[in-house]
Design an enzyme around this catalytic site. Sequence first.
Site, PDB file in Angstrom:
ATOM      1  N   ASP A  45       1.083  -1.203  -0.001  1.00 11.44           N
ATOM      2  CA  ASP A  45       0.070  -0.049   0.319  1.00 11.44           C
ATOM      3  C   ASP A  45       0.891   1.400  -0.009  1.00 11.44           C
ATOM      4  OD1 ASP A  45      -1.908  -1.662   0.408  1.00 11.44           O
ATOM      5  OD2 ASP A  45      -2.717  -0.976   2.220  1.00 11.44           O
ATOM      6  N   HIS A  96      -6.051   2.829  -3.774  1.00 14.33           N
ATOM      7  CA  HIS A  96      -6.098   3.350  -2.171  1.00 14.33           C
ATOM      8  C   HIS A  96      -6.224   4.493  -1.833  1.00 14.33           C
ATOM      9  CE1 HIS A  96      -4.681   1.782   1.596  1.00 14.33           C
ATOM     10  NE2 HIS A  96      -3.630   2.744   1.885  1.00 14.33           N
ATOM     11  N   TYR A 137      -6.581   1.989   6.001  1.00 13.92           N
ATOM     12  CA  TYR A 137      -7.003   1.453   7.400  1.00 13.92           C
ATOM     13  C   TYR A 137      -7.899   0.287   7.258  1.00 13.92           C
ATOM     14  CZ  TYR A 137      -5.474   6.305   7.978  1.00 13.92           C
ATOM     15  OH  TYR A 137      -4.672   7.121   7.818  1.00 13.92           O
ATOM     16  N   HIS A 187       3.754  -2.024   3.055  1.00 11.77           N
ATOM     17  CA  HIS A 187       4.055  -0.826   2.491  1.00 11.77           C
ATOM     18  C   HIS A 187       5.212  -0.537   1.690  1.00 11.77           C
ATOM     19  CE1 HIS A 187       1.070  -0.408   5.819  1.00 11.77           C
ATOM     20  NE2 HIS A 187       0.523   0.389   5.136  1.00 11.77           N
TER      21      HIS A 187
HETATM   22 NI    NI Z   1      -2.506   2.900   3.297  1.00 11.74          NI
END
Ligand code: NI
Length: 236
Positions: A45, A96, A137, A187
């Site tokens: 992400d 996202h 989240y 990430h």
């Molecule tokens: Ni994020």
Amino acid sequence: MRKRLLLCLLAAGVLLLGRAGKTSLPASGPAEIPSENRYVALTFDDGPRRSTTEKLLDGLLERGASATFFVVGEELAGNEDLVERMKNEGHQIGNHTWSHVRLTGTPNETALEELGRTDEALRDILGDGDYWIRPPYGMVEEELESLLQVPLVKWSVDPKDWESRDTKKVVEAIRENVGHNAIILLHDIYPTSVEAALQMVDALQAEGYWFVTVEELLLLNGVTPQPGVMYRSGNP
Ligand code: NI
């Protein structure tokens, strides 16, 4: 070439699943080779970020591993080539939001605008397609979910890489929790996460795991992804 390999892999997986429990190795085969394939989906992400995503793509390519990237719209300008590379190298690309907005507590109109803007940017770069959603989240209200035209993706393993920023801790956290059909949250904007991901690919490939996209993971399990449904792992 890689795409063809992947198709073979998918076909083999479907075959294996189709005759679950009946697969066996020849008696003379080495004992350490797992009798069934195990699949896992790495997801990244908050990128793309040139300084880290590029190295990750190089590492995944070297290892023949696929992943899923949930990109932030704001990060796309100037990084179009990275997103094209993701697609060309067999990865899945998803949405996202535009500015990493928390979708819970946000009016539907704003949430849809955030998602729509990134969807449009991805279409500009990659052409038409289904750009699945990972809500920031991992949270989204049911009312909004029902308005969405694509599947949503959560995760089953969260090593909290953004918090520790520590390669060793991230690797340990994944190892403790990973299993067949896991969806792992990482990430690609942290060097420590990229390093941890590549170490994990090496370790798990040695144990017989295959790294596939989220979409492939669901298909391998006979799941037909539905719009507005949130998937947390490959388990049917
Ligand atoms: Ni994020």
